[in-house]
Motif scaffolding. Sequence first.
Motif, PDB file in Angstrom:
ATOM      1  N   GLU A   3       8.200   0.729  -2.896  1.00  0.00           N
ATOM      2  CA  GLU A   3       7.300  -0.243  -3.522  1.00  0.00           C
ATOM      3  C   GLU A   3       7.391  -0.255  -5.042  1.00  0.00           C
ATOM      4  OE1 GLU A   3       3.512   1.311  -2.352  1.00  0.00           O
ATOM      5  OE2 GLU A   3       3.555   0.325  -0.407  1.00  0.00           O
ATOM      6  N   MET A   4       7.981   0.780  -5.631  1.00  0.00           N
ATOM      7  CA  MET A   4       7.885   0.960  -7.090  1.00  0.00           C
ATOM      8  C   MET A   4       8.517  -0.201  -7.852  1.00  0.00           C
ATOM      9  SD  MET A   4      10.581   4.005  -7.895  1.00  0.00           S
ATOM     10  CE  MET A   4      12.223   3.953  -7.169  1.00  0.00           C
ATOM     11  N   THR A   5       7.807  -0.591  -8.886  1.00  0.00           N
ATOM     12  CA  THR A   5       8.311  -1.609  -9.799  1.00  0.00           C
ATOM     13  C   THR A   5       8.706  -0.988 -11.136  1.00  0.00           C
ATOM     14  OG1 THR A   5       6.074  -2.069 -10.605  1.00  0.00           O
ATOM     15  CG2 THR A   5       6.909  -3.442  -8.782  1.00  0.00           C
ATOM     16  N   HIS A   6       8.160   0.171 -11.422  1.00  0.00           N
ATOM     17  CA  HIS A   6       8.424   0.903 -12.656  1.00  0.00           C
ATOM     18  C   HIS A   6       8.672   2.373 -12.307  1.00  0.00           C
ATOM     19  CE1 HIS A   6       6.451  -2.676 -14.138  1.00  0.00           C
ATOM     20  NE2 HIS A   6       6.915  -2.408 -15.339  1.00  0.00           N
ATOM     21  N   PHE A   7       9.791   2.883 -12.768  1.00  0.00           N
ATOM     22  CA  PHE A   7      10.174   4.273 -12.532  1.00  0.00           C
ATOM     23  C   PHE A   7      10.214   4.970 -13.886  1.00  0.00           C
ATOM     24  CE2 PHE A   7      13.538   7.524 -12.246  1.00  0.00           C
ATOM     25  CZ  PHE A   7      13.123   8.244 -11.137  1.00  0.00           C
ATOM     26  N   ILE A   8       9.337   5.945 -14.071  1.00  0.00           N
ATOM     27  CA  ILE A   8       9.312   6.700 -15.324  1.00  0.00           C
ATOM     28  C   ILE A   8       9.850   8.092 -15.038  1.00  0.00           C
ATOM     29  CG2 ILE A   8       7.921   7.654 -17.193  1.00  0.00           C
ATOM     30  CD1 ILE A   8       5.897   5.407 -16.717  1.00  0.00           C
TER      31      ILE A   8
ATOM     32  N   PHE B 149       4.832   1.343 -22.708  1.00  0.00           N
ATOM     33  CA  PHE B 149       4.864   0.997 -21.282  1.00  0.00           C
ATOM     34  C   PHE B 149       4.228  -0.374 -21.044  1.00  0.00           C
ATOM     35  CE2 PHE B 149       2.485   0.703 -17.340  1.00  0.00           C
ATOM     36  CZ  PHE B 149       3.529   0.715 -16.434  1.00  0.00           C
ATOM     37  N   GLN B 150       3.118  -0.641 -21.696  1.00  0.00           N
ATOM     38  CA  GLN B 150       2.411  -1.912 -21.499  1.00  0.00           C
ATOM     39  C   GLN B 150       3.325  -3.107 -21.765  1.00  0.00           C
ATOM     40  OE1 GLN B 150      -1.490  -2.263 -23.321  1.00  0.00           O
ATOM     41  NE2 GLN B 150      -1.844  -0.071 -23.026  1.00  0.00           N
ATOM     42  N   ARG B 151       4.262  -2.959 -22.667  1.00  0.00           N
ATOM     43  CA  ARG B 151       5.190  -4.053 -22.992  1.00  0.00           C
ATOM     44  C   ARG B 151       6.153  -4.350 -21.849  1.00  0.00           C
ATOM     45  NH1 ARG B 151       7.057  -1.617 -28.723  1.00  0.00           N
ATOM     46  NH2 ARG B 151       4.987  -1.096 -29.440  1.00  0.00           N
TER      47      ARG B 151
ATOM     48  N   ILE C 242      19.383   2.047 -20.595  1.00  0.00           N
ATOM     49  CA  ILE C 242      18.080   1.606 -20.097  1.00  0.00           C
ATOM     50  C   ILE C 242      17.006   1.926 -21.137  1.00  0.00           C
ATOM     51  CG2 ILE C 242      16.544   1.733 -18.081  1.00  0.00           C
ATOM     52  CD1 ILE C 242      19.364   0.641 -17.570  1.00  0.00           C
ATOM     53  N   ASN C 243      15.769   1.642 -20.841  1.00  0.00           N
ATOM     54  CA  ASN C 243      14.672   1.757 -21.792  1.00  0.00           C
ATOM     55  C   ASN C 243      14.103   3.163 -21.906  1.00  0.00           C
ATOM     56  OD1 ASN C 243      14.433  -1.081 -22.427  1.00  0.00           O
ATOM     57  ND2 ASN C 243      13.749  -1.327 -20.330  1.00  0.00           N
ATOM     58  N   PHE C 244      14.060   3.646 -23.124  1.00  0.00           N
ATOM     59  CA  PHE C 244      13.336   4.879 -23.402  1.00  0.00           C
ATOM     60  C   PHE C 244      11.962   4.492 -23.928  1.00  0.00           C
ATOM     61  CE2 PHE C 244      17.346   7.011 -23.062  1.00  0.00           C
ATOM     62  CZ  PHE C 244      17.011   8.309 -22.706  1.00  0.00           C
ATOM     63  N   LEU C 245      10.924   4.980 -23.270  1.00  0.00           N
ATOM     64  CA  LEU C 245       9.570   4.759 -23.762  1.00  0.00           C
ATOM     65  C   LEU C 245       9.333   5.596 -25.010  1.00  0.00           C
ATOM     66  CD1 LEU C 245       7.438   4.771 -20.493  1.00  0.00           C
ATOM     67  CD2 LEU C 245       8.159   2.805 -21.852  1.00  0.00           C
ATOM     68  N   GLY C 246      10.097   6.651 -25.150  1.00  0.00           N
ATOM     69  CA  GLY C 246       9.950   7.510 -26.321  1.00  0.00           C
ATOM     70  C   GLY C 246       9.885   8.962 -25.914  1.00  0.00           C
TER      71      GLY C 246
ATOM     72  N   THR D 289      13.234  -2.593  -9.704  1.00  0.00           N
ATOM     73  CA  THR D 289      12.561  -1.491 -10.392  1.00  0.00           C
ATOM     74  C   THR D 289      12.991  -1.446 -11.846  1.00  0.00           C
ATOM     75  OG1 THR D 289      12.377  -0.175  -8.371  1.00  0.00           O
ATOM     76  CG2 THR D 289      12.263   1.029 -10.437  1.00  0.00           C
ATOM     77  N   ARG D 290      12.038  -1.306 -12.716  1.00  0.00           N
ATOM     78  CA  ARG D 290      12.291  -1.148 -14.155  1.00  0.00           C
ATOM     79  C   ARG D 290      12.498   0.337 -14.435  1.00  0.00           C
ATOM     80  NH1 ARG D 290      10.445  -4.586 -18.685  1.00  0.00           N
ATOM     81  NH2 ARG D 290      11.829  -3.804 -20.300  1.00  0.00           N
ATOM     82  N   LEU D 291      13.615   0.693 -15.063  1.00  0.00           N
ATOM     83  CA  LEU D 291      13.943   2.085 -15.354  1.00  0.00           C
ATOM     84  C   LEU D 291      13.448   2.447 -16.752  1.00  0.00           C
ATOM     85  CD1 LEU D 291      17.612   2.119 -14.020  1.00  0.00           C
ATOM     86  CD2 LEU D 291      15.538   2.831 -12.815  1.00  0.00           C
ATOM     87  N   LEU D 292      12.588   3.448 -16.807  1.00  0.00           N
ATOM     88  CA  LEU D 292      11.991   3.881 -18.067  1.00  0.00           C
ATOM     89  C   LEU D 292      12.135   5.392 -18.187  1.00  0.00           C
ATOM     90  CD1 LEU D 292       8.750   1.795 -17.581  1.00  0.00           C
ATOM     91  CD2 LEU D 292      10.693   1.180 -19.033  1.00  0.00           C
TER      92      LEU D 292
END
Length: 181
Positions: free
Chosen positions: A62-67, A172-174, A138-142, A99-102
């Motif tokens: 189900e995941m849409t965002h994977f941190i 993340f909110q972005r 991919i995206n680094f949140l920091g 899934t968005r990879l973060l």
Amino acid sequence: MPDTQPVVFISYKHADYSTRVARKLCDALEVVSDALGIRVFLDDEINPSEEWKATVNATMGEMTHFIALLTNEYLLKRSTECRRELLTAVQRYEDGGKTRLLFVLVDDISPGLISLSADRKAGKLVSDEPRVEKLGDINFLGPYNDAKQLVRLEWENDGRLSDQIKQLIDRFQRTLPKRGG
């Protein structure tokens, strides 16, 4: 088409400091989860009577965002569950962006570990057009310092860690789709 609630899966290597960071991040996300319209998953919330792997697998579906909370231990091949979660997320990303990879840099890591080439060559990652070659794509949140350079979390300093977690939540909110409209 009805809006679906984003599901955030936090993946981490079970170790004292990374488990503490995972819990702090999860708690911070849960505080804003209603306002953001998200559901947050951390495996330490699984009821002991539930089957752990089945619950993790269902949530990964189900995941849409994977941190991913990155440490050397997380990326090492001997961390089979972390690797499985990461590969599942990458496959979902490559299969139409489900899934968005973060990524979060929890601790300094060896650059040689940030590669998916061996998994791709071994057939663990397959797609007609691979869109992820290395995690840096991919995206680094920091977290990021004032000069906007990626730095590791200061997990040994509670005050600084809280500030960095707030920065991660803001970034993340972005990544969330716009609500309503």
